[in-house]
Scaffold this motif. Structure first.
Motif, PDB file in Angstrom:
ATOM      1  N   ILE A 181       0.839  -1.204   0.000  1.00 50.18           N
ATOM      2  CA  ILE A 181       0.000   0.000   0.000  1.00 50.18           C
ATOM      3  C   ILE A 181       0.872   1.252   0.000  1.00 50.18           C
ATOM      4  N   ARG A 182       0.497   2.207  -0.823  1.00 51.99           N
ATOM      5  CA  ARG A 182       1.141   3.514  -0.765  1.00 51.99           C
ATOM      6  C   ARG A 182       0.178   4.581  -1.284  1.00 51.99           C
ATOM      7  N   SER A 183       0.563   5.819  -1.093  1.00 50.16           N
ATOM      8  CA  SER A 183      -0.257   6.952  -1.526  1.00 50.16           C
ATOM      9  C   SER A 183       0.561   7.850  -2.438  1.00 50.16           C
ATOM     10  N   ARG A 184      -0.128   8.470  -3.392  1.00 49.42           N
ATOM     11  CA  ARG A 184       0.553   9.340  -4.346  1.00 49.42           C
ATOM     12  C   ARG A 184       0.509  10.807  -3.939  1.00 49.42           C
ATOM     13  N   ASP A 185      -0.391  11.143  -2.986  1.00 43.80           N
ATOM     14  CA  ASP A 185      -0.532  12.564  -2.664  1.00 43.80           C
ATOM     15  C   ASP A 185      -0.758  12.810  -1.176  1.00 43.80           C
ATOM     16  N   VAL A 186      -1.946  12.475  -0.660  1.00 44.54           N
ATOM     17  CA  VAL A 186      -2.271  12.757   0.735  1.00 44.54           C
ATOM     18  C   VAL A 186      -2.564  11.449   1.468  1.00 44.54           C
ATOM     19  N   LEU A 187      -2.903  11.575   2.741  1.00 43.20           N
ATOM     20  CA  LEU A 187      -3.206  10.392   3.541  1.00 43.20           C
ATOM     21  C   LEU A 187      -4.549   9.784   3.116  1.00 43.20           C
ATOM     22  N   HIS A 188      -4.538   8.515   2.777  1.00 42.67           N
ATOM     23  CA  HIS A 188      -5.744   7.756   2.480  1.00 42.67           C
ATOM     24  C   HIS A 188      -5.780   6.557   3.435  1.00 42.67           C
ATOM     25  N   ALA A 189      -6.836   5.757   3.349  1.00 43.83           N
ATOM     26  CA  ALA A 189      -6.921   4.559   4.182  1.00 43.83           C
ATOM     27  C   ALA A 189      -7.537   3.424   3.378  1.00 43.83           C
ATOM     28  N   VAL A 190      -6.862   2.292   3.361  1.00 46.37           N
ATOM     29  CA  VAL A 190      -7.385   1.089   2.724  1.00 46.37           C
ATOM     30  C   VAL A 190      -8.315   0.405   3.722  1.00 46.37           C
ATOM     31  N   TYR A 191      -9.599   0.485   3.453  1.00 46.11           N
ATOM     32  CA  TYR A 191     -10.605  -0.044   4.380  1.00 46.11           C
ATOM     33  C   TYR A 191     -11.444  -1.089   3.650  1.00 46.11           C
ATOM     34  N   MET A 192     -11.368  -2.343   4.116  1.00 46.47           N
ATOM     35  CA  MET A 192     -12.144  -3.446   3.557  1.00 46.47           C
ATOM     36  C   MET A 192     -12.930  -4.083   4.702  1.00 46.47           C
ATOM     37  N   PRO A 193     -14.121  -3.596   4.981  1.00 47.63           N
ATOM     38  CA  PRO A 193     -14.824  -3.988   6.215  1.00 47.63           C
ATOM     39  C   PRO A 193     -15.101  -5.481   6.337  1.00 47.63           C
ATOM     40  N   HIS A 194     -15.457  -6.154   5.258  1.00 49.52           N
ATOM     41  CA  HIS A 194     -15.784  -7.579   5.362  1.00 49.52           C
ATOM     42  C   HIS A 194     -14.558  -8.442   5.645  1.00 49.52           C
ATOM     43  N   PHE A 195     -13.371  -7.932   5.301  1.00 47.02           N
ATOM     44  CA  PHE A 195     -12.138  -8.667   5.576  1.00 47.02           C
ATOM     45  C   PHE A 195     -11.471  -8.180   6.852  1.00 47.02           C
ATOM     46  N   ARG A 196     -12.099  -7.203   7.510  1.00 49.42           N
ATOM     47  CA  ARG A 196     -11.548  -6.591   8.721  1.00 49.42           C
ATOM     48  C   ARG A 196     -10.125  -6.094   8.453  1.00 49.42           C
TER      49      ARG A 196
END
Length: 355
Positions: free
Chosen positions: A230-245
C-alpha cells in the motif's frame, strides 16, 4: 466609530453592574445575613438527572440493536474472527466500566442533591483505593494491548511465501491497482515518471516490471493468502475493507502492507446476505478532499480456478502502452554500448522507489 463606542460603553456598564452585584453578595456573606434560596429547581434538576440516565440509556440500547448489522458486516477472512473477538472483548470491558461510571454519576447527582443541614464528608486520600483502581486497569489494559500487538504483528509481518501479491495506490480521488506478471515480482516504480498514461510510474528499464499489469478492480482467490502493498501518491488515504476486517493507512512516502486470507467468494457472500448485487469494497475512510466519496473500488473474491483464468487474460502495462516501452528502449540503447558517456547515463531516472 460611534456605534462601536456605544457598544463598548454598554459592555462596560454590564461589567460594572455585575461586579456591584457580586460585591453585594460577598458583603452579605461576610456579615452573616446572606441566605441562599434553593427552591424547587434543585429537586427538579435531580429528577432530570435520573430521567436523562434512563432515557439516554434506552436510546443508546435501541440505536445499538438497530444498527448492529450495519456496524458488523459478515466476516470473510481468516484473521477477521480473531480481530472481531478482540474488538468485542475490548468493548465489553469498556462497556461495563462505562455503565458503572455513568450510573454512579447520575444516581449520585440525584441522591446527594443539596439538603439543608447536610454537609459533605471530606475524604482526602486512601492508599488502598488508589492501588485498586490503578493496578486493576493497568493489568486489564496490558492484556488487551498484548493481544492486539500479537495479532497486529501477525497480519502486518511477513506474508506466506505463496501469497498473491498486489499493490494498491491511493490518489485523489481513486485507487490504482497493479499485479506482478508471471515472475511474481513487482517491478520498480519511479514517482518522476508518473503522467496521464503511466499513473503508477512504471520504470520499464527494470525487466521485472515488463510483465506487471494494472486492473480496474481487485481480484483475489478464495482460501489463498493475499499480500497488499500500500502507498499513496498525494495525501493520507486509508485502505478499508470492512468484510475482511482490513484497515491500513496509505501514507505518502511511507509504504505499508497487510496480508489476509479471504474465506468466502463474492457469490457465496451474495447468497449469504441475499443480495445478488453485492460486491466487496475497498473504500477510503479518511476525509482526503472534496472528491473523497468517489474513492471506492470493487473487490472480487474468486474460486482459485476462476482467479487463474482471470489472471491469464490480463495484459501487461508495457504491451498495452508500446509507445512508453519504446521511449524506455531508446533511452536505454546508449547504455548498452561500450562507449556509454556520463551524459547518456544521466538519462536513466535517478530516483527509484519500489515496495
Amino acid at each position: 466609530m460611534t456605534v462601536l463606542g456605544i457598544l463598548l460603553v454598554l459592555v462596560l456598564l454590564l461589567v460594572v453592574f455585575g461586579l456591584l452585584f457580586r460585591l453585594q453578595i460577598l458583603t452579605s456573606i461576610f456579615s452573616g445575613s446572606f441566605v441562599r434560596e434553593i427552591g424547587m429547581s434543585n429537586r427538579v434538576n435531580g429528577i432530570l438527572m435520573l430521567a436523562f440516565l434512563l432515557l439516554g440509556g434506552a436510546a443508546f440500547a435501541w440505536s445499538f440493536i438497530e444498527n448492529y448489522s450495519k456496524m458488523n458486516p459478515p466476516i470473510a477472512s481468516v484473521h477477521g474472527h480473531a480481530t472481531e473477538r478482540m474488538f468485542w472483548t475490548t468493548m465489553i470491558i469498556i462497556g461495563i466500566v462505562f455503565v458503572i461510571t455513568q450510573v454512579a454519576l447520575f444516581v449520585y447527582s440525584y441522591k446527594y442533591q443539596h439538603q439543608d443541614g447536610r454537609r459533605a464528608f471530606f475524604f482526602p486520600h486512601n492508599n488502598k483505593i488508589e492501588v485498586i483502581w490503578t493496578v486493576i486497569p493497568a493489568i486489564v489494559m496490558a492484556g488487551l494491548v498484548f493481544a492486539g500487538w500479537k495479532e497486529w504483528s501477525r497480519i502486518t509481518g511477513p506474508a506466506p511465501k505463496d501469497a498473491v501479491v498486489l499493490e494498491v495506490m491511493g490518489k485523489q480521488f481513486n485507487w490504482l491497482v497493479r499485479y506482478p506478471g508471471r515472475d511474481q515480482t513487482l517491478g520498480v516504480v519511479n514517482y518522476r515518471l508518473i503522467d496521464a498514461t503511466n499513473e503508477f510510474g512504471f520504470d520499464l528499464s527494470d525487466q521485472k516490471g515488463l510483465d506487471d499489469f494494472v486492473a480496474g478492480e481487485i481480484h483475489v482467490p478464495k482460501g489463498h493468502p493475499v499480500l497488499l502493498k500500500i502507498r499513496s501518491r498525494d495525501v493520507l488515504h486509508a485502505v478499508y475493507m470492512p468484510h475482511f476486517r482490513v484497515q491500513m493507512y496509505a501514507v505518502p512516502g511511507m509504504p505499508t502492507k497487510f496480508w489476509f486470507t479471504p474465506t468466502k467468494t463474492t457469490d457465496e457472500m451474495r447468497a449469504q446476505i441475499g443480495n445478488p448485487n453485492f460486491n466487496y469494497e475497498l473504500a477510503c475512510n479518511q476525509i482526503c478532499g472534496r472528491g473523497h466519496f468517489a474513492m471506492k473500488l470493487a473487490i472480487i473474491v474468486d474460486e482459485p480456478d476462476d482467479y487463474q483464468a482471470w489472471y491469464a487474460k490480463q495484459q501487461s502495462f508495457s504491451s498495452q502502452n508500446p509507445d512508453v516501452l519504446a521511449t524506455f528502449k531508446q533511452k536505454a540503447a546508449p547504455l548498452g554500448s561500450a562507449e556509454t558517456t556520463p551524459a547518456a547515463a544521466a538519462v536513466v531516472p535517478a530516483a527509484k522507489a519500489s515496495l
